[in-house]
Write a protein that holds these residues in place. Structure first.
Motif, short mmCIF file in Angstrom:
data_model
loop_
_atom_site.label_atom_id
_atom_site.label_comp_id
_atom_site.label_asym_id
_atom_site.label_seq_id
_atom_site.Cartn_x
_atom_site.Cartn_y
_atom_site.Cartn_z
N GLU A 162 0.84 -1.20 0.00
CA GLU A 162 0.00 0.00 0.00
C GLU A 162 0.87 1.25 0.00
OE1 GLU A 162 -3.07 0.22 2.87
OE2 GLU A 162 -3.75 -1.86 2.58
N ASN A 163 0.41 2.29 -0.71
CA ASN A 163 1.19 3.53 -0.81
C ASN A 163 1.36 4.22 0.54
OD1 ASN A 163 1.50 3.22 -3.59
ND2 ASN A 163 -0.40 4.33 -4.04
N THR A 164 0.32 4.16 1.35
CA THR A 164 0.35 4.83 2.65
C THR A 164 0.55 3.82 3.79
OG1 THR A 164 -2.07 4.70 2.81
CG2 THR A 164 -1.12 6.70 1.82
N VAL A 167 2.32 5.07 7.08
CA VAL A 167 1.48 6.02 7.84
C VAL A 167 0.38 5.25 8.57
CG1 VAL A 167 -0.13 7.95 7.66
CG2 VAL A 167 1.95 7.92 6.26
N THR A 168 -0.26 4.33 7.89
CA THR A 168 -1.32 3.52 8.50
C THR A 168 -0.78 2.66 9.64
OG1 THR A 168 -2.45 3.41 6.36
CG2 THR A 168 -3.14 1.83 8.05
N THR A 258 5.08 10.53 8.22
CA THR A 258 4.45 11.66 7.54
C THR A 258 5.47 12.68 7.03
OG1 THR A 258 4.14 12.76 9.68
CG2 THR A 258 2.32 11.44 8.86
N ALA A 261 7.04 11.24 3.74
CA ALA A 261 6.08 10.44 2.97
C ALA A 261 6.39 10.42 1.48
CB ALA A 261 4.67 10.96 3.21
N GLN A 267 11.43 7.26 4.18
CA GLN A 267 10.32 7.16 5.11
C GLN A 267 10.49 5.95 6.03
OE1 GLN A 267 6.55 5.83 3.52
NE2 GLN A 267 5.42 7.33 4.75
N GLU A 508 -2.61 14.10 11.76
CA GLU A 508 -2.44 13.08 10.71
C GLU A 508 -3.54 12.02 10.81
OE1 GLU A 508 -1.08 11.54 7.34
OE2 GLU A 508 -0.31 13.38 8.28
N ILE A 512 -6.28 10.96 7.98
CA ILE A 512 -6.53 9.59 7.52
C ILE A 512 -8.03 9.27 7.56
CG2 ILE A 512 -6.21 7.15 8.14
CD1 ILE A 512 -3.37 7.89 9.04
N GLU A 535 -6.90 14.35 0.94
CA GLU A 535 -5.85 13.43 0.50
C GLU A 535 -4.56 14.15 0.14
OE1 GLU A 535 -5.37 9.43 -2.24
OE2 GLU A 535 -7.18 10.66 -2.38
#
Length: 733
Positions: A162-164, A167-168, A258, A261, A267, A508, A512, A535
């Motif tokens: 996943e791109n994020t 962060v997740t 973040t 990112a 990151q 953040e 999300i 986004e």
């Protein structure tokens, strides 16, 4: 996601810490516990402490089940929360509770062994007490890093590709910090109420009214007092520092995700950097622990020097190692980020030195409080409060300088105030907190050692050992009061840095949840009537959207509520101690009055009754202040929105930090002023000066052991709750 090989140093270091904790525990258990009477006294304390902890965990378990069901409902029914949240919350609480359990188990076995060792050698007693305290420090850092590493590995597998993802992963891991904070607050508040109810009852009736020595077996509250040292100053403190340690690592990792990112490789490095620094901190702490030793006849300055040598060597090793780690890791601006870590380390050392100055009987402030006893208890209280207030200046200025230094070093002294610059600067503040807590393995050992030395003195007194033994344990105990105050300073200072980092993590998490809502069809309109796309929004875009500025009344009202929460929480916990102590005083008086022969030593007091009073009071009184920290952020979020929550967190952080320093230092100074008089100054034990100092110490007990140390958990728990409830707050927009 390909986890770099260097990351595996993190779980390896955590296992090494746990292995060394086991080694130190076995080292202590091989020592002789002393005479039959010493074993008997230690057994009473051990049984009482474990019985209380079992009851406390039952109450906390019920609350955890309720909160887990709430989070499950929010995750799986309302779908306003990450589905991992209930599980992460639960593991954080369990690991935090384990830290308290293992630390207290060790302490209850170590006290009699320390007393017996002191009868042979001061150095031997110091090493047993300190290495037993090191069990707590190493268990905290070991379990903390292990929990973090396991969650990072698990979530990396589930969010692969996943791109994020990072962060997740990092924002999800923050929720286990809420579990740790919740458990820590119950442990600190409940343990603090327990120990201070017994301590105040034992002091006011036994030492002031009956004129018998501290820890005299004729005092019905003396066993409860010794039990309280373990449940409050060991079990409560272990859960507290576990929460501080994990919170700083998790918030910094989330900020790294973040801040960097746009660069996937950088990151990942920014996310694991705080974990690696903490891992190397374990090895530097171990090196420092083995350096702690002293000589017979050592003065207070000699004993302080012994502990300072260990902590300073640890700090020096981690300072050097930080530059090497970040260079080899290839972190962007690795020199600047390294200096951010150094600024946190330096701030911790300065706060420790300031705390030592204001609370140690070797220096003027505490000597002045002792001298003020010549004119009565009122002047002792006035002088102690004034000293505590003045003592806030150095920590506040130090933390302020550390915040600015770490912020500017991490963003390359970029003053443009762009979203990228601010994010990198906040990452620097978070990693400064890592620097402050990187040597927690040894700094917590210096803190946990104090209650062990205190219990050793109680055991020596109740067992009728030679007065020279009590003199030596008193020296270790007075040192423990100073190191405990220093440990609280570290925890409070790190709370301020971590809470500031959590502000950015909260924004953040709001982002999300807004993105999730937008993907499900929700539309967000800004104050100009334009559609807002979360986004692509940066940090400043989010701040503008929610109008987080000083002209927004929601922010100002939030600040006031945050400031009020710190005072209200302190007032409730102080009142709880007062009520519990009142019941204890009446019980001790009743036993002196009705059980004939206690004061003559011809009858045995009913110790169990006093233990029961402390247990019942602590379990009953700990619920309200603990739930307060959970309810306030939720209510403020629902009524005042994101802007109000940010104001709440700023007000709670600034007021709570200053108030916590004041209370911890006042209480430590009062306690050591009393110890100074008991050593023969200003009339010595039993004099009018001594009785005045006991009153001051009694006032200071809930300051330094209940309300003060609990405030740093309050600060972070409100932040953690806000983050976990971000989805609900977004749903109310």
């Amino acid at each position: 996601m390909n986890i770099p090989v260097v990351f595996w140093l993190v779980p390896f270091a955590s296992l090494c810490a746990l292995a060394m904790a086991w080694y130190f525990f076995k080292y202590m258990m091989k020592e002789d516990e002393g005479t039959v009477r010493m074993k008997e006294i230690a057994g009473y304390v051990r049984i009482g402490a474990m019985a209380y902890l079992k009851q406390q965990y039952k109450v906390v378990a019920i609350i955890f089940v309720i909160l887990c069901l709430v989070f499950a409902f929010m995750s799986y029914v309302l779908k306003v929360q990450n589905p991992w949240v209930p599980f992460a919350f639960l593991t954080g609480g369990i690991f935090s509770g384990l830290c308290g359990f293992f630390g207290m188990k060790t302490a209850t076995y170590a006290s009699a062994r320390t007393a017996n060792a002191v009868s042979k050698s001061l150095d031997r007693g110091l090493r047993i007490a300190f290495r037993s305290g090191a069990v707590m420090g190493l268990v905290v850092v070991g379990l903390g890093l292990l929990d973090i590493a396991l969650w990072f590995i698990l979530l990396s597998m589930f969010y692969e590709g996943e791109n994020t993802a990072l962060v997740t992963i990092t924002t999800t891991m923050l929720t286990f910090g809420m579990g740790a904070s919740t458990q820590a607050l119950f442990a600190r508040v409940g343990g603090g109420i327990y120990t201070k109810a017994a301590d105040v009852g034992a002091d006011l009736v036994g030492k002031v009214e009956a004129n018998i020595p501290e820890d005299d077996p004729r005092n019905p509250a003396t066993i409860a007092d010794n039990v309280g040292d373990n449940v409050g100053d060991v079990a409560g403190m272990g859960a507290d520092l576990y929460e501080s340690y994990c919170g700083s690592i998790l918030s910094t990792a989330a900020l790294g995700a973040t801040a960097f990112a746009i660069n996937g490789d950088m990151q990942l490095k920014a996310v694991i950097a705080p974990m690696l620094i903490a891992a190397v901190g374990i090895f530097s702490s171990l090196a420092g622990i083995f350096l702690v030793r002293t000589k017979d006849g050592a003065s207070m300055r000699d004993l302080l020097h012994s502990l300072s040598l260990g902590t300073n060597v640890s700090a020096g090793l981690i300072a050097v190692a930080t530059f090497i780690i970040l260079y080899l890791l290839g972190i962007e601006n690795w020199v600047g980020v390294s200096f951010s870590v150094i600024s946190g380390l330096a701030a911790g050392v300065i706060i420790g030195m300031a705390t030592e100055y204001y609370t140690s009987q070797s220096y003027k402030p505490t000597k002045s409080i002792a001298k003020s006893s010549e004119t009565g208890s009122a002047t002792v209280i006035i002088k102690g409060i004034g000293t505590g207030m003045i003592s806030t200046m150095v920590p506040v200025v130090t933390i302020s300088v550390a915040i600015m230094a770490s912020y500017l070093c991490a963003n390359g002294f970029d003053l443009s105030m762009s979203s990228e610059s601010i994010s990198k600067g906040l990452y620097g503040i978070g990693i400064a907190a890592i620097g402050m807590l990187s040597t927690l393995g040894i700094t917590l050992a210096t803190d946990a050692y104090g209650p062990i030395a205190d219990n050793a003195g109680g055991n020596a007194e109740m067992s009728g050992l030679d007065p020279e033994v009590r003199k030596r344990t008193d020296a270790l105990d007075a040192l423990g009061n100073t190191t405990a105050a220093t440990g609280k300073g570290f925890a409070i200072g790190s709370a301020a840095l971590t809470a500031l980092a959590l502000l950015a993590s909260y924004i953040e998490e709001i982002k999300i949840n807004m993105v999730r809502a937008a993907n499900e069809g929700a539309t967000f309109i800004d104050n100009l009537g334009n559609t807002f796309n979360p986004e692509n929004a940066g940090l400043l875009d989010m701040i503008d959207f929610f109008q987080v500025n000083l002209m927004n009344p929601n922010v100002l009202v939030g600040v006031f509520i945050g400031a009020m929460a710190a005072f209200m929480f302190s007032g409730i916990t102080m009142g709880a101690v007062g009520r519990a102590a009142g019941a204890m005083v009446e019980e001790v008086r009743r036993q002196f009055r009705e059980i004939k022969g206690i004061l003559d030593g011809n009858a045995t007091p009913d110790y169990g009754r006093c233990i029961s009073i402390s247990t019942r009071s602590a379990l009953h009184e700990m619920v309200l202040p603990s739930l307060l920290a959970i309810v306030i952020p939720v209510v403020v979020g629902m009524i005042l929105g994101v802007a109000g929550v940010l104001g709440l967190l700023v007000g709670g952080m600034s007021t709570g930090f200053t108030l916590a320093v004041f209370m911890a230092n006042s209480g430590g100074a009062w306690d050591n002023a009393k110890k100074m008089i008991e050593e023969g100054n200003f009339g010595g034990k039993g004099s009018s000066c001594h009785k005045a100092a006991i009153v001051g110490d009694t006032v200071g007990d809930p300051f330094k052991d209940t309300s003060g140390p609990s405030l740093n958990i309050l600060i972070k728990l409100m932040s953690m709750v806000s983050i976990v409830m971000a989805g609900l707050t977004v749903a109310m927009i």
